[in-house]
Scaffold this active site. Structure first.
Site, PDB file in Angstrom:
ATOM      1  N   ASN A  20      44.302  15.260  89.718  1.00  0.00           N
ATOM      2  CA  ASN A  20      44.085  14.434  88.520  1.00  0.00           C
ATOM      3  C   ASN A  20      45.433  14.178  87.856  1.00  0.00           C
ATOM      4  O   ASN A  20      46.003  15.079  87.238  1.00  0.00           O
ATOM      5  CB  ASN A  20      43.139  15.166  87.560  1.00  0.00           C
ATOM      6  CG  ASN A  20      42.956  14.399  86.262  1.00  0.00           C
ATOM      7  OD1 ASN A  20      43.199  13.198  86.208  1.00  0.00           O
ATOM      8  ND2 ASN A  20      42.524  15.090  85.220  1.00  0.00           N
ATOM      9  N   TRP A  21      45.902  12.959  87.976  1.00  0.00           N
ATOM     10  CA  TRP A  21      47.234  12.637  87.447  1.00  0.00           C
ATOM     11  C   TRP A  21      47.215  12.337  85.953  1.00  0.00           C
ATOM     12  O   TRP A  21      48.256  12.086  85.365  1.00  0.00           O
ATOM     13  CB  TRP A  21      47.827  11.465  88.229  1.00  0.00           C
ATOM     14  CG  TRP A  21      48.528  11.931  89.468  1.00  0.00           C
ATOM     15  CD1 TRP A  21      48.253  13.078  90.172  1.00  0.00           C
ATOM     16  CD2 TRP A  21      49.621  11.308  90.136  1.00  0.00           C
ATOM     17  NE1 TRP A  21      49.104  13.194  91.240  1.00  0.00           N
ATOM     18  CE2 TRP A  21      49.952  12.117  91.241  1.00  0.00           C
ATOM     19  CE3 TRP A  21      50.340  10.134  89.930  1.00  0.00           C
ATOM     20  CZ2 TRP A  21      50.981  11.797  92.122  1.00  0.00           C
ATOM     21  CZ3 TRP A  21      51.368   9.814  90.810  1.00  0.00           C
ATOM     22  CH2 TRP A  21      51.688  10.643  91.891  1.00  0.00           C
ATOM     23  N   LYS A  22      46.038  12.306  85.358  1.00  0.00           N
ATOM     24  CA  LYS A  22      45.933  12.028  83.916  1.00  0.00           C
ATOM     25  C   LYS A  22      46.762  10.779  83.580  1.00  0.00           C
ATOM     26  O   LYS A  22      46.757   9.832  84.360  1.00  0.00           O
ATOM     27  CB  LYS A  22      46.379  13.240  83.106  1.00  0.00           C
ATOM     28  CG  LYS A  22      45.746  14.544  83.610  1.00  0.00           C
ATOM     29  CD  LYS A  22      46.007  15.702  82.709  1.00  0.00           C
ATOM     30  CE  LYS A  22      45.521  16.966  83.371  1.00  0.00           C
ATOM     31  NZ  LYS A  22      45.142  18.009  82.467  1.00  0.00           N
ATOM     32  N   HIS A 107      35.713  14.917  81.285  1.00  0.00           N
ATOM     33  CA  HIS A 107      36.903  15.777  81.297  1.00  0.00           C
ATOM     34  C   HIS A 107      37.179  16.233  79.858  1.00  0.00           C
ATOM     35  O   HIS A 107      36.985  15.453  78.916  1.00  0.00           O
ATOM     36  CB  HIS A 107      38.100  15.008  81.862  1.00  0.00           C
ATOM     37  CG  HIS A 107      39.270  15.898  82.125  1.00  0.00           C
ATOM     38  ND1 HIS A 107      40.083  16.349  81.121  1.00  0.00           N
ATOM     39  CD2 HIS A 107      39.740  16.459  83.267  1.00  0.00           C
ATOM     40  CE1 HIS A 107      41.021  17.147  81.637  1.00  0.00           C
ATOM     41  NE2 HIS A 107      40.827  17.217  82.945  1.00  0.00           N
ATOM     42  N   GLU A 109      39.725  16.487  78.153  1.00  0.00           N
ATOM     43  CA  GLU A 109      40.639  15.643  77.372  1.00  0.00           C
ATOM     44  C   GLU A 109      39.924  14.390  76.850  1.00  0.00           C
ATOM     45  O   GLU A 109      40.277  13.870  75.791  1.00  0.00           O
ATOM     46  CB  GLU A 109      41.879  15.303  78.216  1.00  0.00           C
ATOM     47  CG  GLU A 109      42.787  16.530  78.336  1.00  0.00           C
ATOM     48  CD  GLU A 109      43.566  16.639  79.624  1.00  0.00           C
ATOM     49  OE1 GLU A 109      43.691  15.645  80.357  1.00  0.00           O
ATOM     50  OE2 GLU A 109      44.042  17.759  79.918  1.00  0.00           O
ATOM     51  N   GLU A 180      35.489  23.883  84.325  1.00  0.00           N
ATOM     52  CA  GLU A 180      36.837  23.825  83.776  1.00  0.00           C
ATOM     53  C   GLU A 180      36.843  24.438  82.373  1.00  0.00           C
ATOM     54  O   GLU A 180      36.572  23.729  81.387  1.00  0.00           O
ATOM     55  CB  GLU A 180      37.303  22.367  83.664  1.00  0.00           C
ATOM     56  CG  GLU A 180      37.434  21.651  84.988  1.00  0.00           C
ATOM     57  CD  GLU A 180      38.589  20.667  84.931  1.00  0.00           C
ATOM     58  OE1 GLU A 180      39.527  20.846  85.685  1.00  0.00           O
ATOM     59  OE2 GLU A 180      38.560  19.751  84.097  1.00  0.00           O
ATOM     60  N   GLY A 186      45.849  23.256  81.467  1.00  0.00           N
ATOM     61  CA  GLY A 186      47.240  23.020  81.066  1.00  0.00           C
ATOM     62  C   GLY A 186      47.876  24.186  80.330  1.00  0.00           C
ATOM     63  O   GLY A 186      48.932  24.022  79.717  1.00  0.00           O
ATOM     64  N   SER A 223      44.595  25.126  85.351  1.00  0.00           N
ATOM     65  CA  SER A 223      45.838  25.808  85.702  1.00  0.00           C
ATOM     66  C   SER A 223      45.874  26.327  87.142  1.00  0.00           C
ATOM     67  O   SER A 223      46.380  27.422  87.399  1.00  0.00           O
ATOM     68  CB  SER A 223      46.117  26.947  84.711  1.00  0.00           C
ATOM     69  OG  SER A 223      46.371  26.421  83.422  1.00  0.00           O
ATOM     70  N   GLY A 244      45.435  19.502  87.826  1.00  0.00           N
ATOM     71  CA  GLY A 244      46.113  18.550  86.952  1.00  0.00           C
ATOM     72  C   GLY A 244      47.619  18.598  87.161  1.00  0.00           C
ATOM     73  O   GLY A 244      48.148  18.055  88.136  1.00  0.00           O
ATOM     74  N   GLY A 245      48.309  19.294  86.258  1.00  0.00           N
ATOM     75  CA  GLY A 245      49.771  19.322  86.254  1.00  0.00           C
ATOM     76  C   GLY A 245      50.401  19.587  87.613  1.00  0.00           C
ATOM     77  O   GLY A 245      51.362  18.915  88.005  1.00  0.00           O
TER      78      GLY A 245
HETATM   79  C1  PEP Z   1      42.605  19.015  84.845  1.00  0.00           C
HETATM   80  O1  PEP Z   1      43.253  18.002  84.640  1.00  0.00           O
HETATM   81  O2  PEP Z   1      41.377  18.957  84.986  1.00  0.00           O
HETATM   82  C2  PEP Z   1      43.298  20.306  84.907  1.00  0.00           C
HETATM   83  C3  PEP Z   1      42.616  21.332  85.330  1.00  0.00           C
HETATM   84  O3  PEP Z   1      44.604  20.352  84.523  1.00  0.00           O
HETATM   85  P1  PEP Z   1      45.636  21.560  84.815  1.00  0.00           P
HETATM   86  O4  PEP Z   1      45.548  21.871  86.285  1.00  0.00           O
HETATM   87  O5  PEP Z   1      46.963  21.013  84.438  1.00  0.00           O
HETATM   88  O6  PEP Z   1      45.216  22.731  84.010  1.00  0.00           O
END
Ligand code: PEP
Length: 263
Positions: A20-22, A107, A109, A180, A186, A223, A244-245
């Site tokens: 997930n590049w957000k 999500h 966010e 999640e 994050g 994470s 994500g990151g």
């Molecule tokens: C996400 O974007 O759903 C996520 C889990 O981000 P991260 O891996 O950065 O915590």
């Protein structure tokens, strides 16, 4: 080789890894990701994993045009409405029309910054199912709920409220559910393997009770890194990860894919 064949033919579900590049990356980054050789073999028959990229919506067309066969493109969100005067929204029909295969829904966010509710997620879920997109419904407790040991209650309520707004309960076996925990996204923090197992068991039982469909596809997000991917992948009830990151760096994502193991 014998071991590989055994694993490949075993009855465990295929795992999915979602990058997930957000709101990150520009045109060139998406193009490179889709066209440059991947540092690890991502053929499904080798890894028995499906790799998915969720780019920013403006680049979905670009990603669909250039993604290799073994990289699926999903959207990060969609509209609950079919069409009409909804400025800025993207319908599920538009996504499917571009070659998008699935969509993230709810999500955290979107919930935190855009007021997304369970009811709205349920309506988007119904919309996605009507268009044949694979929905990935994100659920997970807040830090306060985790600290006051209300995680189980929180996710049960989230599932109930989501499904109450979706008319297609009989087709819900086509959904991926992403556990999640909001406090893990994050932050570099993750639940223990035991905690993940317990919550996923609750999610599974709640879903089976509501839909009558067995064994939903449940993945973990929050994470995930190359350092913890292997440990999380060994939790038997986890069928993949939402990353994500750590997915923004191709080498890092490749290492997560390697660490995730072969099933
Ligand atoms: C996400 O974007 O759903 C996520 C889990 O981000 P991260 O891996 O950065 O915590």
């Amino acid at each position: 080789m014998v071991v590989f064949l055994y694993c490949y033919r075993c009855t465990r579900m295929k795992h999915i890894l979602i990058a997930n590049w957000k709101m990150n990356g520009l045109k060139g980054d998406i193009h490179n990701f889709c066209t440059q050789p991947f540092p690890v073999d991502i053929s499904e028959n080798i890894q028995n994993k499906t790799l998915i990229l969720c780019p920013p919506s403006i680049y979905l067309g670009l990603a669909c045009a250039h993604a290799p066969e073994n990289l699926l493109i999903y959207a990060q969100d969609c509209s609950a409405y079919e069409k009409g005067a909804y400025t800025g929204e993207i319908s599920v029909a538009m996504l499917a029309d571009m070659g998008v295969k699935g969509v993230l829904l709810g999500h955290s966010e979107r919930r935190i910054y855009h007021g997304e509710t369970d009811a709205r997620v349920g309506k988007k879920l119904a919309a996605a199912l009507t268009c044949g997109l694979t929905p990935v419904v994100c659920i997970g407790e807040t830090r306060e709920d985790y600290e006051s040991k209300q995680t189980q209650v929180f996710v049960e309520a989230q599932i109930a409220a989501t499904l109450d707004s979706c008319d297609y309960v009989s087709t819900l076996h086509n959904i991926v559910w992403a556990y999640e925990p909001r406090w893990a996204i994050g932050t570099g923090k993750t639940p223990t393997q035991e905690e993940i197992t317990t919550v996923i068991q609750t999610i599974r039982e709640t879903l089976e009770g509501k839909t009558g469909n067995p064994t939903p596809h449940i993945i973990y997000g929050g994470s995930v890194t190359a350092q913890n991917a292997h440990a999380i992948s060994t939790v038997p009830s986890v069928h993949g990860a939402l990353i994500g990151g750590a997915s923004l760096d191709k080498d890092c994502l490749a290492e997560i894919i390697r660490q995730w193991g072969s099933f």
